[in-house]
Design a protein around this motif. Sequence first.
Motif, PDB file in Angstrom:
ATOM      1  N   CYS A 245       0.842  -1.202   0.000  1.00  0.00           N
ATOM      2  CA  CYS A 245       0.000   0.000   0.000  1.00  0.00           C
ATOM      3  C   CYS A 245       0.874   1.248   0.000  1.00  0.00           C
ATOM      4  O   CYS A 245       1.869   1.314   0.727  1.00  0.00           O
ATOM      5  N   ALA A 246       0.501   2.243  -0.774  1.00  0.00           N
ATOM      6  CA  ALA A 246       1.135   3.562  -0.687  1.00  0.00           C
ATOM      7  C   ALA A 246       0.527   4.318   0.492  1.00  0.00           C
ATOM      8  O   ALA A 246      -0.611   4.061   0.884  1.00  0.00           O
ATOM      9  N   ASP A 247       1.303   5.237   1.006  1.00  0.00           N
ATOM     10  CA  ASP A 247       0.945   5.900   2.246  1.00  0.00           C
ATOM     11  C   ASP A 247       0.731   7.403   2.026  1.00  0.00           C
ATOM     12  O   ASP A 247       1.401   8.006   1.198  1.00  0.00           O
ATOM     13  N   GLN A 248      -0.207   8.000   2.780  1.00  0.00           N
ATOM     14  CA  GLN A 248      -0.455   9.426   2.618  1.00  0.00           C
ATOM     15  C   GLN A 248       0.760  10.268   3.019  1.00  0.00           C
ATOM     16  O   GLN A 248       1.143  11.200   2.318  1.00  0.00           O
ATOM     17  N   ALA A 249       1.375   9.938   4.129  1.00  0.00           N
ATOM     18  CA  ALA A 249       2.499  10.749   4.620  1.00  0.00           C
ATOM     19  C   ALA A 249       3.809  10.386   3.922  1.00  0.00           C
ATOM     20  O   ALA A 249       4.567  11.273   3.537  1.00  0.00           O
ATOM     21  N   MET A 250       4.060   9.099   3.769  1.00  0.00           N
ATOM     22  CA  MET A 250       5.370   8.667   3.266  1.00  0.00           C
ATOM     23  C   MET A 250       5.366   8.290   1.788  1.00  0.00           C
ATOM     24  O   MET A 250       6.428   8.085   1.200  1.00  0.00           O
ATOM     25  N   GLY A 251       4.205   8.195   1.174  1.00  0.00           N
ATOM     26  CA  GLY A 251       4.146   7.849  -0.248  1.00  0.00           C
ATOM     27  C   GLY A 251       4.659   6.452  -0.505  1.00  0.00           C
ATOM     28  O   GLY A 251       4.195   5.491   0.111  1.00  0.00           O
ATOM     29  N   LEU A 252       5.655   6.378  -1.384  1.00  0.00           N
ATOM     30  CA  LEU A 252       6.217   5.073  -1.759  1.00  0.00           C
ATOM     31  C   LEU A 252       7.662   5.306  -2.158  1.00  0.00           C
ATOM     32  O   LEU A 252       7.962   6.221  -2.928  1.00  0.00           O
ATOM     33  N   GLU A 253       8.563   4.487  -1.643  1.00  0.00           N
ATOM     34  CA  GLU A 253       9.973   4.537  -2.043  1.00  0.00           C
ATOM     35  C   GLU A 253      10.110   4.205  -3.535  1.00  0.00           C
ATOM     36  O   GLU A 253       9.226   3.568  -4.101  1.00  0.00           O
ATOM     37  N   TRP A 254      11.235   4.556  -4.141  1.00  0.00           N
ATOM     38  CA  TRP A 254      11.479   4.194  -5.533  1.00  0.00           C
ATOM     39  C   TRP A 254      11.337   2.681  -5.720  1.00  0.00           C
ATOM     40  O   TRP A 254      11.856   1.897  -4.935  1.00  0.00           O
ATOM     41  N   ALA A 255      10.654   2.302  -6.787  1.00  0.00           N
ATOM     42  CA  ALA A 255      10.504   0.894  -7.152  1.00  0.00           C
ATOM     43  C   ALA A 255      10.950   0.747  -8.601  1.00  0.00           C
ATOM     44  O   ALA A 255      10.521   1.511  -9.462  1.00  0.00           O
TER      45      ALA A 255
END
Length: 258
Positions: A245-255
């Motif tokens: 899941c992507a997160d509101q505060a932290m988003g998503l690290e590079w994939a």
Amino acid sequence: MIRFAMLGSGSKGNATLIEHGGTRLLVDCGFNLKETEARLLRLGVEPASLSGILVTHEHSDHLSGVGRLARRHRVPVYMTYGTHRVWQDAEVPALIRFSPHQRFEIGGLAIEPYPVPHDAAEPCQYVIAAGDGAARRRIGILSDAGHISAHMRAVLAGCDALMLECNHDPELLRLGPYPPSLKLRVGGDRGHLSNGQAAALLSGYETARLQHLVLMHLSETNNRPPLALDAIRGALDGDLAGLRCADQAMGLEWAEVV
Ligand SMILES: [Zn+2]
Ligand SMILES: [Zn+2]
């Protein structure tokens, strides 16, 4: 190699990065300038290095930060004719308008917009691809859609990475604090995808190519990551290593899509 990351995802702001070669695109920007710059730097991206901002639709969680970011760092903005018509903040250094059925290219990336049913002027979502022949890789984005049409299913087939809205759990929405009119809007045909609707896209989906499946735009009020993940796992044949899941505060690290 094509890779992606998120600055944040949810009703308080969305922005997704896609990068290939020297081309670096931001899809939507629903954060203010200071927040956007901080989140970009967190991911190692100089704001002025962006090649373009692709907009999906005019709702503030997608568009509110686009104008200032584009002006400050001189980044071209891409959006549908209909979205541009209702945009209040349209004075930007470069604006490219398109029909949601019209493909185009930015640097080495092929952009395939597609229309979605959502309560906005002319909303679209994107499949973004890089490379040729066997080396071609496709990243699909689908959020802010009330239901999934046959056309959307066809466009999203065979993606190597998919970012998919899991906005709400219908039971949490029904029992939650939203006023009745908003519950109807969110759960309606031109609202947002529920966990079950997202799962339905994946039942029968050819997952052999799928390296990443990122659940996005989760409502903090009407959803929980474990509920979304459970619904999606139920539709997949077994687990998928790249499911998260992507997160509101932290988003998503590079994939990376290899
Ligand atoms: Zn949204
Ligand atoms: Zn929206």
